[in-house]
Scaffold this active site. Structure first.
Site, PDB file in Angstrom:
ATOM      1  N   TYR A 169      38.717  36.739  28.920  1.00 35.36           N
ATOM      2  CA  TYR A 169      39.333  37.313  30.122  1.00 35.36           C
ATOM      3  C   TYR A 169      38.600  36.893  31.407  1.00 35.36           C
ATOM      4  O   TYR A 169      38.989  35.931  32.054  1.00 35.36           O
ATOM      5  CB  TYR A 169      39.486  38.848  30.032  1.00 35.36           C
ATOM      6  CG  TYR A 169      40.450  39.324  31.110  1.00 35.36           C
ATOM      7  CD1 TYR A 169      41.803  39.505  30.831  1.00 35.36           C
ATOM      8  CD2 TYR A 169      40.027  39.478  32.431  1.00 35.36           C
ATOM      9  CE1 TYR A 169      42.700  39.841  31.839  1.00 35.36           C
ATOM     10  CE2 TYR A 169      40.906  39.805  33.441  1.00 35.36           C
ATOM     11  CZ  TYR A 169      42.238  40.000  33.139  1.00 35.36           C
ATOM     12  OH  TYR A 169      43.112  40.312  34.140  1.00 35.36           O
TER      13      TYR A 169
ATOM     14  N   ALA B 231      59.986  36.653  43.522  1.00 38.37           N
ATOM     15  CA  ALA B 231      59.112  36.954  44.669  1.00 38.37           C
ATOM     16  C   ALA B 231      58.331  35.728  45.149  1.00 38.37           C
ATOM     17  O   ALA B 231      57.851  35.704  46.279  1.00 38.37           O
ATOM     18  CB  ALA B 231      58.133  38.068  44.301  1.00 38.37           C
TER      19      ALA B 231
ATOM     20  N   THR C 262      50.365  47.129  28.663  1.00 34.74           N
ATOM     21  CA  THR C 262      51.567  46.688  29.375  1.00 34.74           C
ATOM     22  C   THR C 262      52.073  45.457  28.626  1.00 34.74           C
ATOM     23  O   THR C 262      51.417  44.966  27.713  1.00 34.74           O
ATOM     24  CB  THR C 262      51.284  46.297  30.854  1.00 34.74           C
ATOM     25  OG1 THR C 262      50.403  45.184  30.869  1.00 34.74           O
ATOM     26  CG2 THR C 262      50.694  47.449  31.644  1.00 34.74           C
TER      27      THR C 262
ATOM     28  N   PHE D 240      51.588  48.988  36.870  1.00 31.19           N
ATOM     29  CA  PHE D 240      50.909  49.553  38.041  1.00 31.19           C
ATOM     30  C   PHE D 240      51.793  49.549  39.287  1.00 31.19           C
ATOM     31  O   PHE D 240      51.664  50.422  40.144  1.00 31.19           O
ATOM     32  CB  PHE D 240      49.619  48.776  38.322  1.00 31.19           C
ATOM     33  CG  PHE D 240      48.509  49.080  37.355  1.00 31.19           C
ATOM     34  CD1 PHE D 240      47.930  50.337  37.323  1.00 31.19           C
ATOM     35  CD2 PHE D 240      48.040  48.123  36.468  1.00 31.19           C
ATOM     36  CE1 PHE D 240      46.903  50.643  36.439  1.00 31.19           C
ATOM     37  CE2 PHE D 240      47.018  48.408  35.568  1.00 31.19           C
ATOM     38  CZ  PHE D 240      46.443  49.669  35.550  1.00 31.19           C
TER      39      PHE D 240
HETATM   40  P1  NAI Z   1      53.745  44.375  34.541  1.00 28.09           P
HETATM   41  O1  NAI Z   1      54.173  43.232  33.687  1.00 28.09           O
HETATM   42  O2  NAI Z   1      53.968  45.750  34.031  1.00 28.09           O
HETATM   43  O3  NAI Z   1      54.482  44.285  35.983  1.00 28.09           O
HETATM   44  C1  NAI Z   1      54.791  43.073  36.571  1.00 28.09           C
HETATM   45  C2  NAI Z   1      55.773  43.251  37.711  1.00 28.09           C
HETATM   46  O4  NAI Z   1      55.960  41.990  38.350  1.00 28.09           O
HETATM   47  C3  NAI Z   1      57.182  43.710  37.295  1.00 28.09           C
HETATM   48  O5  NAI Z   1      57.675  44.577  38.284  1.00 28.09           O
HETATM   49  C4  NAI Z   1      57.988  42.414  37.289  1.00 28.09           C
HETATM   50  O6  NAI Z   1      59.370  42.580  37.504  1.00 28.09           O
HETATM   51  C5  NAI Z   1      57.341  41.713  38.458  1.00 28.09           C
HETATM   52  N1  NAI Z   1      57.529  40.261  38.448  1.00 28.09           N
HETATM   53  C6  NAI Z   1      57.089  39.353  37.548  1.00 28.09           C
HETATM   54  N2  NAI Z   1      57.427  38.110  37.936  1.00 28.09           N
HETATM   55  C7  NAI Z   1      58.101  38.231  39.109  1.00 28.09           C
HETATM   56  C8  NAI Z   1      58.700  37.322  40.013  1.00 28.09           C
HETATM   57  N3  NAI Z   1      58.675  36.006  39.808  1.00 28.09           N
HETATM   58  N4  NAI Z   1      59.307  37.834  41.095  1.00 28.09           N
HETATM   59  C9  NAI Z   1      59.361  39.159  41.343  1.00 28.09           C
HETATM   60  N5  NAI Z   1      58.782  40.070  40.532  1.00 28.09           N
HETATM   61  C10 NAI Z   1      58.168  39.606  39.433  1.00 28.09           C
HETATM   62  O7  NAI Z   1      52.237  44.096  34.884  1.00 28.09           O
HETATM   63  P2  NAI Z   1      50.985  45.050  35.201  1.00 28.09           P
HETATM   64  O8  NAI Z   1      50.169  45.138  33.962  1.00 28.09           O
HETATM   65  O9  NAI Z   1      51.385  46.265  35.929  1.00 28.09           O
HETATM   66  O10 NAI Z   1      50.168  44.089  36.179  1.00 28.09           O
HETATM   67  C11 NAI Z   1      50.204  44.186  37.588  1.00 28.09           C
HETATM   68  C12 NAI Z   1      48.867  43.712  38.132  1.00 28.09           C
HETATM   69  O11 NAI Z   1      47.841  44.579  37.653  1.00 28.09           O
HETATM   70  C13 NAI Z   1      48.487  42.297  37.672  1.00 28.09           C
HETATM   71  O12 NAI Z   1      47.824  41.639  38.727  1.00 28.09           O
HETATM   72  C14 NAI Z   1      47.512  42.572  36.539  1.00 28.09           C
HETATM   73  O13 NAI Z   1      46.613  41.504  36.321  1.00 28.09           O
HETATM   74  C15 NAI Z   1      46.798  43.794  37.088  1.00 28.09           C
HETATM   75  N6  NAI Z   1      46.048  44.580  36.107  1.00 28.09           N
HETATM   76  C16 NAI Z   1      46.580  44.896  34.871  1.00 28.09           C
HETATM   77  C17 NAI Z   1      45.820  45.594  33.946  1.00 28.09           C
HETATM   78  C18 NAI Z   1      46.363  45.948  32.592  1.00 28.09           C
HETATM   79  O14 NAI Z   1      45.580  46.336  31.713  1.00 28.09           O
HETATM   80  N7  NAI Z   1      47.653  45.878  32.368  1.00 28.09           N
HETATM   81  C19 NAI Z   1      44.442  46.045  34.260  1.00 28.09           C
HETATM   82  C20 NAI Z   1      44.019  45.748  35.611  1.00 28.09           C
HETATM   83  C21 NAI Z   1      44.798  45.006  36.477  1.00 28.09           C
HETATM   84 NA    NA Z   2      53.362  46.020  38.207  1.00 25.37          NA
END
Ligand code: NAI
Ligand code: NA
Length: 396
Positions: A234, A111, A274, A52
């Site tokens: 969840y 971060a 993801t 996202f």
């Molecule tokens: P993702 O794993 O695709 O993206 C995570 C991002 O965080 C990446 O850019 C990564 O480099 C960065 N990251 C991780 N640890 C880091 C750190 N220590 N320092 C700097 N950057 C760091 O995850 P996704 O699925 O896009 O999740 C993003 C948000 O959306 C989360 O809060 C998740 O709970 C929420 N979400 C996800 C859903 C899903 O089905 N995947 C549904 C609804 C919400």
């Molecule tokens: Na993300």
């Protein structure tokens, strides 16, 4: 080198630079076709390289012509090993932004640390002055608290009771029963520490203290609710406690932003494939039924469709932003539609190894999973020798 997917459990050890670039190009094209958004001008995306967060960065830059600073934690290529996908995604994003004459710079590092917050603020001061939108889209299994130095690990467990349900191994298509024992109190605290709202608040406080937020600045973090079948693991499990905390933090940040007349929002997004969601038991089976149902009803969306709808139909509209009774933006509205959920409840009872290929979208799941790592894209020649040593231009 010639790069092939090398799967190990829920992760893929390799990623394909040309395929990752294709993924970014597809998202840019989708966004451009939708037309210009009268939206943000200067955007900070924390967690900007995949999922996202990447789609939020693309929608800001190529939908609204916004300058973006992206923060992420990715692995560069090294000694014959490919980089992590977010590295290649960011390299492609930076290249396209430069081609389009749109400001973009990236910071690779933790971060959660004070050092990366400071580095980001210095860059904002130097290049942009003030930011009007901050997207917080981190997903991480671990966090070192910058004040205590203690490293916390999140867990995905039910609270107070053993949880049993069906799940699928999406590589083999085998549906089986999974049983997960309840967590300890410590597990809850650790998961809230990692995925709750504390770090989001630290970021906003640091940005306010440095006077780099514009008047009426907006900030946003992403949450999830989901259906009955995943509730115990969840939303009512350890990760759900972290989401409760994140959502409560939005109100605290709203107060911090009052002097600027700014605002803080939670957007509840749809379940998508993801790296993070693939590791949660039960969710892959739910997602494969969800994809099938939503595709049949012509309601299916990926990250870029979700975030474009978020910007165009929720955040940057003439009227007030529509919110639910708990003050949240809902773009999981189509996932949670009664007809969609009723259908999934029906399918859930029927799902087993033999029925799933028919009633679920296992192929859609697998293909989305491969796509995360740059594999399986039309128009990419995977037999071609490619350079894995790609730099990110604009990396600070
Ligand atoms: P993702 O794993 O695709 O993206 C995570 C991002 O965080 C990446 O850019 C990564 O480099 C960065 N990251 C991780 N640890 C880091 C750190 N220590 N320092 C700097 N950057 C760091 O995850 P996704 O699925 O896009 O999740 C993003 C948000 O959306 C989360 O809060 C998740 O709970 C929420 N979400 C996800 C859903 C899903 O089905 N995947 C549904 C609804 C919400
Ligand atoms: Na993300």
């Amino acid at each position: 080198m010639i790069i092939e997917p090398r799967m190990r459990g829920f992760i893929c050890l390799t990623s394909h630079p040309v395929g990752c670039e294709k993924n970014v190009l597809n998202q840019i094209e989708y966004t451009r076709k939708k037309g210009i958004i009268d939206g943000p001008k200067k955007v900070l995306v924390i967690g900007a390289s995949t999922g996202f967060g990447l789609s939020s960065r693309i929608t800001s830059a190529f939908g609204a012509n916004a300058a973006t600073i992206g923060v992420f934690f990715e692995k560069p290529p090294s000694s014959g090993k490919t980089a992590s996908p977010g590295w290649y995604n960011s390299a492609a994003f930076q290249k396209e932004a430069a081609n389009a004459g749109i400001y973009a710079k990236s910071i690779n590092g933790d971060a959660f640390s004070d050092a990366i917050k400071k580095k980001t603020i210095d860059l904002i001061k130097q290049d942009l002055g003030k930011i009007d939108l901050v997207i917080y889209s981190l997903a991480s299994p671990v966090k070192t608290n910058p004040k205590t130095g203690i490293t916390h690990r999140s867990v995905l467990k039910p609270i107070g009771q053993t949880f049993s349900n069906k799940t699928v191994d999406f590589h083999t298509g085998i549906v089986s029963d999974v049983t997960i024992e309840p967590c300890s109190e410590e597990d809850i605290a650790n998961t809230v520490e990692v995925m709750g709202g504390d770090d989001w608040k630290l970021w906003i406080q640091a940005l306010i203290d440095a006077d780099v937020l514009a008047d009426q600045a907006m900030t946003l973090a992403y949450s999830y609710i989901g259906p009955q079948v995943t509730k115990a693991i969840y939303r009512e499990g350890t990760i759900g406690k972290a989401k409760d905390h994140l959502e409560a933090t939005a109100f605290e940040i709203q107060d911090l932003l009052k002097p600027l007349e700014g605002s803080a929002f939670i957007s509840v997004n749809k379940a998508l494939v993801t790296q993070a969601s693939s590791a949660i038991p039960v969710i892959p089976l739910y997602i494969s039924l969800l994809y099938k149902t939503m595709k049949e009803k012509d309601l299916h969306e990926g990250c870029i469709e979700q975030i474009n709808r978020l910007f165009r139909e929720r955040l940057y509209i003439k009227d007030e932003i529509p919110l639910d009774t708990k003050g949240r933006i809902r773009i999981d509205d189509w996932e949670m539609r009664e007809d969609v959920q009723n259908e999934i409840t029906k399918l859930w009872k029927l799902a087993d190894t033999s029925t799933l290929p028919e009633i679920g979208d296992l192929n859609g799941y697998k293909s989305d999973f491969l796509n995360l790592f740059g594999f399986g894209f039309d128009g990419v020649d995977y037999n071609e020798d490619v350079n894995e040593n790609i730099d990110i231009n604009g990396l600070v």
